[in-house]
Write a protein that holds these residues in place. Structure first.
Motif, mmCIF file in Angstrom:
data_model
loop_
_atom_site.group_PDB
_atom_site.id
_atom_site.type_symbol
_atom_site.label_atom_id
_atom_site.label_comp_id
_atom_site.label_asym_id
_atom_site.label_seq_id
_atom_site.Cartn_x
_atom_site.Cartn_y
_atom_site.Cartn_z
ATOM 1 N N UNK A 10 47.476 56.724 -4.202
ATOM 2 C CA UNK A 10 46.238 56.454 -3.472
ATOM 3 C C UNK A 10 46.249 54.999 -3.037
ATOM 4 N N UNK A 11 46.375 54.789 -1.739
ATOM 5 C CA UNK A 11 46.480 53.447 -1.180
ATOM 6 C C UNK A 11 47.911 53.165 -0.763
ATOM 7 N N UNK A 12 48.185 53.321 0.537
ATOM 8 C CA UNK A 12 49.553 53.126 1.040
ATOM 9 C C UNK A 12 49.669 51.795 1.765
ATOM 10 N N UNK A 13 49.187 50.750 1.102
ATOM 11 C CA UNK A 13 49.326 49.397 1.632
ATOM 12 C C UNK A 13 50.565 48.739 1.069
ATOM 13 N N UNK A 14 50.426 47.501 0.638
ATOM 14 C CA UNK A 14 51.596 46.715 0.223
ATOM 15 C C UNK A 14 52.325 47.335 -0.963
ATOM 16 N N UNK A 15 51.637 47.442 -2.093
ATOM 17 C CA UNK A 15 52.268 47.935 -3.316
ATOM 18 C C UNK A 15 52.463 49.450 -3.273
ATOM 19 N N UNK A 33 48.263 58.696 0.176
ATOM 20 C CA UNK A 33 46.958 58.901 0.800
ATOM 21 C C UNK A 33 46.361 57.541 1.140
ATOM 22 N N UNK A 34 45.877 57.403 2.368
ATOM 23 C CA UNK A 34 45.283 56.132 2.761
ATOM 24 C C UNK A 34 44.082 56.381 3.673
ATOM 25 N N UNK A 35 43.063 55.543 3.511
ATOM 26 C CA UNK A 35 41.854 55.677 4.326
ATOM 27 C C UNK A 35 42.079 55.247 5.768
ATOM 28 N N UNK A 36 43.208 54.545 6.016
ATOM 29 C CA UNK A 36 43.532 54.066 7.358
ATOM 30 C C UNK A 36 44.948 54.511 7.704
ATOM 31 N N UNK A 37 45.569 53.870 8.682
ATOM 32 C CA UNK A 37 46.910 54.243 9.133
ATOM 33 C C UNK A 37 47.821 53.028 8.997
ATOM 34 N N UNK A 168 52.477 62.028 3.954
ATOM 35 C CA UNK A 168 51.341 61.125 4.113
ATOM 36 C C UNK A 168 50.104 61.911 4.526
ATOM 37 N N UNK A 169 48.973 61.473 4.004
ATOM 38 C CA UNK A 169 47.679 61.912 4.515
ATOM 39 C C UNK A 169 46.929 60.637 4.903
ATOM 40 N N UNK A 170 46.953 60.309 6.187
ATOM 41 C CA UNK A 170 46.404 59.037 6.663
ATOM 42 C C UNK A 170 45.034 59.243 7.282
ATOM 43 N N UNK A 171 44.310 58.134 7.430
ATOM 44 C CA UNK A 171 42.921 58.189 7.910
ATOM 45 C C UNK A 171 42.124 59.222 7.108
ATOM 46 N N UNK A 181 44.410 66.245 -18.733
ATOM 47 C CA UNK A 181 45.360 65.764 -19.736
ATOM 48 C C UNK A 181 46.755 65.543 -19.152
ATOM 49 N N UNK A 182 47.155 66.396 -18.204
ATOM 50 C CA UNK A 182 48.525 66.301 -17.706
ATOM 51 C C UNK A 182 48.605 66.413 -16.177
ATOM 52 N N UNK A 183 47.498 66.176 -15.487
ATOM 53 C CA UNK A 183 47.502 66.284 -14.031
ATOM 54 C C UNK A 183 46.272 65.594 -13.464
ATOM 55 N N UNK A 184 46.211 65.551 -12.145
ATOM 56 C CA UNK A 184 45.049 64.983 -11.459
ATOM 57 C C UNK A 184 44.722 65.850 -10.246
ATOM 58 N N UNK A 185 43.467 65.798 -9.846
ATOM 59 C CA UNK A 185 43.030 66.409 -8.599
ATOM 60 C C UNK A 185 42.405 65.303 -7.746
ATOM 61 N N UNK A 186 42.895 65.160 -6.525
ATOM 62 C CA UNK A 186 42.398 64.139 -5.606
ATOM 63 C C UNK A 186 41.713 64.833 -4.443
ATOM 64 N N UNK A 187 40.438 64.577 -4.297
ATOM 65 C CA UNK A 187 39.642 65.177 -3.229
ATOM 66 C C UNK A 187 39.417 64.138 -2.136
ATOM 67 N N UNK A 188 39.900 64.418 -0.949
ATOM 68 C CA UNK A 188 39.782 63.501 0.168
ATOM 69 C C UNK A 188 38.838 64.078 1.216
ATOM 70 N N UNK A 189 38.652 63.311 2.253
ATOM 71 C CA UNK A 189 37.795 63.775 3.340
ATOM 72 C C UNK A 189 38.357 65.026 4.012
#
Length: 398
Positions: A10-15, A33-37, A168-171, A181-189
Motif C-alpha cells: 500500500x503506497x507505491x511511492x519511493x519505498x 496499490x496507490x491513490x495516485x499514478x 498495480x492498482x493506481x488512482x 492472523x495469517x492474511x489481510x484484506x485491503x478494500x479500495x475505492x
C-alpha cells in the motif's frame, strides 16, 4: 487482475515502489496499490531531484545504509534507460563549534574512512567562489556524493517491477484494511484484494493507513516549499558547484538549508529542511506562494550566502515531509501482526535510502528478518515510546 496475492504494498511511492520491484524480482506475486499514478506530485519524491550523501549529519548509523543505497542506485541505472544519479559532490558548512549537524557529518566520514575533506570557510570560498560565508566557518566536501533524479528512480523501479510481473492498482485510494492472523484484506475505492502479507509505505498518508491496522503512529505530515532561482551558471552549474547542506543559527534554534547546483539551465534549487508547516495531506494547499514564507526565508538564505544564485524565481513547488519525533525512520513489523511491515516517517532525509529500504522491506516480508541493522528504526525505540499522551506513556498499538 486476480484478487489474491502473496504481498500487497500500500503506497507505491519511493519505498513502496522499490519494495515492489525487489519482491517481484524474486518471484513474489505482488500488488502495488496507490491513490495516485506514480511518479506523481503528491509524494515525497516530487521535485525532480534528491541529494544523496554518504557522510551523514543525522547520525553515523546511516552511513552503511547510504553506501548500500548508492550501490543499488548504480545498479538500477545499469538496468534502465533512465538517468538515476549525477556525481556533483556534496558539501556542508556552519558556524565552527555551533553546528552539530556539520560536526556529525565530518565525524561520520572519518569513522567510515570516506573521502571527505575538511575546510575552513575561507578555504571553501576559494574552492567554490560563488559562496559568501565567514572565514571561520567549519565545512566539509565529499566528492563521491551528488544527487538522484527522484522521479526517474520511481519510474525505473516501476518499469522493472512490471517487467517481473508486479501488478498495480493506481488512482485507487485504500478505504479500509482488515488484518487476520495469517492474511489481510485491503478494500479500495475500486475493489477488494486479499494477500498473505502486507507492506504499508504510504508517505504522508502512512499514519492514516496504519491506523486501519490498529497502529497509532506519531507521524506529522508537513508542507515543504522548494524553489529554483536564476544563478550565475559559471559559478553554480553542476560541474562547478556541489549539492549542499548548511546549518545556521535561528534564534534559540538552528536552521538547516539544502540545495542543488543548476544543470541544463534549471537554476539553483533550495529548500529549508527543519521548517515545519504541519498539514493534513488530504486538504493541504499545494500552491507555491500561498504562504508568504514559501519563497521568503529561502531568498534570505541565498542573499546572505550565495548572492549570485539569488536571481529571479524560476519555479516553486510544494513537496511533503512526514516526520517522526526523533527524526529517525520507522521500519519495522507490526507488533501484533508479524505479516505486516511498515516503512514511514522518513522526515525529509529518507529518499536517498529508498533503494535499500526496498531491499529491507522485501527481506522482512519474505523471511521476517533483514541483513541490515535497522535497530534505530524500531517502533519500540525510546525516541517514540517515550512520548507522553495525557500523562501516560504512548502505546502504538490501539
Amino acid at each position: 487482475m486476480t484478487n489474491h496475492y502473496d504481498v500487497i504494498v500500500v503506497g507505491a511511492g519511493s519505498m513502496g515502489m522499490a519494495a515492489g520491484y525487489y519482491l517481484a524480482r524474486q518471484g513474489v506475486k505482488v500488488l502495488l496499490v496507490d491513490a495516485f499514478d506514480p511518479p506523481h506530485d503528491q509524494g515525497s519524491h516530487y521535485g525532480d531531484t534528491r541529494i544523496i550523501r554518504h557522510a551523514y549529519g543525522e547520525g553515523r548509523e546511516y552511513v552503511p545504509l547510504a553506501l548500500r543505497s548508492q550501490v543499488l542506485w548504480n545498479d538500477l541505472e545499469k538496468k534502465t534507460h533512465h538517468k538515476i544519479f549525477m556525481q556533483a559532490g556534496a558539501m556542508g558548512f556552519g558556524e565552527k563549534g555551533d553546528a552539530p549537524f556539520i560536526d556529525e557529518g565530518i565525524a561520520s566520514g572519518k569513522a567510515y574512512n570516506l573521502d571527505v575533506e575538511r575546510f575552513t570557510g575561507a578555504a571553501l570560498k576559494e574552492r567554490f567562489p560563488g559562496l559568501q560565508i565567514p572565514d571561520n566557518y567549519d565545512a566539509f566536501y565529499e566528492p563521491n556524493s551528488g544527487f538522484l533524479f527522484s522521479e526517474n528512480c520511481i519510474q525505473a523501479y516501476r518499469d522493472l517491477a512490471e517487467h517481473h510481473g508486479a501488478e498495480f492498482s493506481i488512482n485507487d485510494p485504500v478505504r479500509d484494511i482488515e488484518a487476520y492472523d495469517d492474511s489481510v484484506k485491503v478494500m479500495t475505492e475500486k475493489s477488494i484484494f486479499t494477500a498473505d502479507k502486507l507492506v504499508i509505505s504510504a508517505g504522508s498518508w502512512s499514519g492514516k493507513i496504519a491506523a486501519k491496522v490498529g497502529l497509532d503512529l506519531p507521524l506529522v505530515p508537513s508542507r515543504q516549499p522548494v524553489a529554483w532561482f536564476e544563478a550565475n551558471e559559471s559559478l553554480f552549474n553542476a560541474n562547478a558547484f556541489p549539492t549542499f547542506m548548511v546549518e545556521i543559527p535561528n534564534g534559540e534554534n538552528r536552521a538547516i538549508y539544502y540545495g542543488f547546483p543548476s544543470f541544463g539551465g534549471c537554476g539553483v534549487k533550495v529548500g529549508r529542511h527543519e521548517y515545519v508547516d504541519a498539514i493534513d495531506p488530504d486538504t493541504m494547499n499545494g500552491e507555491f506562494g500561498s504562504n508568504e514564507n514559501d519563497e521568503g526565508h529561502i531568498r534570505e538564505f541565498l542573499d546572505k550566502f550565495m548572492p549570485k544564485a539569488s536571481g529571479a524565481l524560476k519555479k516553486g513547488v510544494i513537496c511533503k515531509y512526514t516526520r517522526t519525533p526523533d527524526g529517525h525512520f520507522i521500519i519495522d513489523k507490526h507488533p501484533v501482526h508479524a505479516h505486516i511491515s511498515i516503512a514511514a516517517g522518513f522526515s525529509g532525509h529518507g529518499f536517498k535510502f529508498a533503494s535499500v529500504v526496498g531491499e529491507i522491506l522485501s527481506q522482512l516480508t519474505i523471511s521476517g528478518r533483514t541483513d541490515h541493522d535497522i535497530s534505530i528504526f524500531r517502533l519500540n525505540r525510546p525516541g517514540l515510546m517515550g512520548t507522553k499522551v495525557a500523562g501516560n506513556e504512548r502505546k502504538y498499538f490501539k
